[in-house]
Scaffold this motif. Structure first.
Motif: not given
Length: 239
Positions: A1-15, A180-182, A185-196
């Motif tokens: 959960s924490g990793m997903i939130f970190f990826l979201q906000y990091t991707g938002c800053i880069f975007a 980098l942002s994309g 939000l795609t490759c990295c978050m996809y790894l956590f999608r099933e878990t989440s």
């Protein structure tokens, strides 16, 4: 959960910064700048829409707009305009989608899986936005470099020789930021999608189970209590 939130906000800053860089690159005037020359008393910059000359002594700048967009322009200029505008639009939509998908935004708060899919769609949009952005800026830069190199190699001097300027660098930086942002939000978050997804589904099922169990216990408890009280009242009456 924490990793997903970190990826979201990091991707938002880069975007955010990538979209800003692309827009600034498209509408600024220094895609081409005259090469360093001690004899020059002014700095000449060419953009996608106008050309500006700045005096190096007093800093006064004068700009001349190009002809109408319907006039004949070099292919390099027309295609770069089209690709950069396309990149601006896609990056803008990707950033807006990402904002809606953030957990801190009160949009579909009871649908975490839908918000996660919104982030994935945003990542794909940003990846697509990076393609025309990097193609337009790199092609423009390479064309300027090849043109200048060919003139130098043939000892041809036309008075002004250009090199690509900071607006072109902004376009490259914004495009790489979109990639980098994309990717985040795609490759990295996809790894956590099933878990989440399993976590959200389990939490929802557990909450629903607790609610159902509480209802059953309440419904069962009240009649049994009333039945026991009725029996005690009947016994007392008989005595």
């Amino acid at each position: 959960s924490g990793m997903i939130f970190f990826l979201q906000y990091t991707g938002c800053i880069f975007a955010f910064f990538s979209t800003g860089f692309l827009i600034a690159s498209t509408w600024t005037d220094c895609w081409m700048v005259n090469a360093d020359d001690s004899l020059e008393v002014s700095t000449k910059c060419r953009g996608l829409w106008w050309e500006c000359v700045t005096n190096v002594f007093d800093g006064i700048q004068t700009c001349d707009e190009y002809d109408s967009i319907f006039a004949e322009h070099p292919v390099k200029l027309v295609l770069t305009r089209a690709m950069m505008i396309t990149a601006d639009i896609l990056a803008g939509f990707g950033f807006l989608f990402l904002v809606l998908g953030l957990d801190c935004v009160k949009f579909l708060p009871d649908e975490p899986l839908i918000k996660l899919r919104i982030c994935l769609v945003s990542g794909v949009t940003l990846l697509i936005a990076g393609l025309p952005g990097i193609t337009g800026s790199m092609w423009y830069a390479i064309d300027v470099y090849v043109e200048r190199s060919s003139l130098v190699s043939h000892n041809v001097f036309l008075g002004i020789q250009y090199k690509f300027g900071w607006s072109c660098w902004l376009g490259m930086a914004g495009s790489l930021g979109c990639f980098l942002s994309g990717s985040l939000l795609t490759c990295c978050m996809y790894l956590f999608r099933e878990t989440s997804s399993g976590r959200f589904h389990s939490a929802y099922s557990l909450r629903k189970g607790y609610s159902s169990a509480g209802t059953i216990v309440t419904n069962v408890h009240l009649p049994s209590s009333q039945t026991a009280t009725a029996k005690m009242y009947a016994v007392d009456t008989r005595v």
